[in-house]
Scaffold this motif. Sequence first.
Motif, mmCIF file in Angstrom:
data_model
loop_
_atom_site.group_PDB
_atom_site.id
_atom_site.type_symbol
_atom_site.label_atom_id
_atom_site.label_comp_id
_atom_site.label_asym_id
_atom_site.label_seq_id
_atom_site.Cartn_x
_atom_site.Cartn_y
_atom_site.Cartn_z
ATOM 1 N N UNK A 199 49.593 23.878 58.229
ATOM 2 C CA UNK A 199 50.425 23.375 59.328
ATOM 3 C C UNK A 199 49.838 23.780 60.675
ATOM 4 N N UNK A 200 49.390 25.037 60.774
ATOM 5 C CA UNK A 200 48.798 25.510 62.023
ATOM 6 C C UNK A 200 47.442 24.853 62.278
ATOM 7 N N UNK A 201 46.698 24.618 61.217
ATOM 8 C CA UNK A 201 45.402 23.937 61.354
ATOM 9 C C UNK A 201 45.608 22.517 61.880
ATOM 10 N N UNK A 202 46.576 21.795 61.324
ATOM 11 C CA UNK A 202 46.871 20.435 61.779
ATOM 12 C C UNK A 202 47.299 20.428 63.240
ATOM 13 N N UNK A 203 48.094 21.423 63.613
ATOM 14 C CA UNK A 203 48.546 21.530 65.002
ATOM 15 C C UNK A 203 47.368 21.811 65.941
ATOM 16 N N UNK A 204 46.457 22.719 65.520
ATOM 17 C CA UNK A 204 45.282 23.043 66.327
ATOM 18 C C UNK A 204 44.390 21.813 66.496
ATOM 19 N N UNK A 205 44.182 21.097 65.422
ATOM 20 C CA UNK A 205 43.326 19.903 65.479
ATOM 21 C C UNK A 205 43.897 18.836 66.408
#
Length: 221
Positions: A199-205
Amino acid sequence: MKIEVLTLFPEIYDTLNVSVIGRALKNGVFEVEVHNIRDYSSDKHKRCDDYPYGGGAGMVMTPQPLHDAIMAVDPDRKFLRIYLSPKGKKLEQSVVTELASVENIMLINGSYEGIDQRIIDLDVDMELSIGDYVLTSGDLASLVVINAVARYIPDVLGSEASTDEESFSQGYLEYPHYTRPPEFMGLSVPPVLLSGNHAEIAKWRKNQSEIITKEKRPDLL
């Protein structure tokens, strides 16, 4: 999908036989057939160009060889006939995905100063440009079109997700990519990408895509 190519320089298309595009062609995922316009010339020297009416620099491709080539390859007008031209509609991602849904495409390549206008009037469905500059022929532009469109044909890339998150697919430029090692010449991979928190990776991307698009291509926003 079948793509027919009309050109004076068929050897240029040998470059299609490499990488994922070459593998897809070899496996029959889609088909590209290249035709030499000179083969259809009625001139005894197989000439396909002449001086322009009204004068001016350069030569113009004559209508007979090109028209006969088009008629021989597509007598029943089943193909979307595209002429590569700097005067055409600009090739953008929306156009690429639209073309990827077309079953039969013909790419018509001019050279010299271009082709006789009567071929455009009689035989061409669409003029297409890959940018605001001039090339020696339409062939490099055709290769760009083939490459861009082929990526959206099922089974060409091996993973349909490959086209879901890339530049222009969501209206933004793509986020940065990293791979091993985690540190290279003093530069480290952003910790979030190593966290395993999807979830955090998707948000960062998503955030990175927005930042990069705003900095490099604000016209897309």
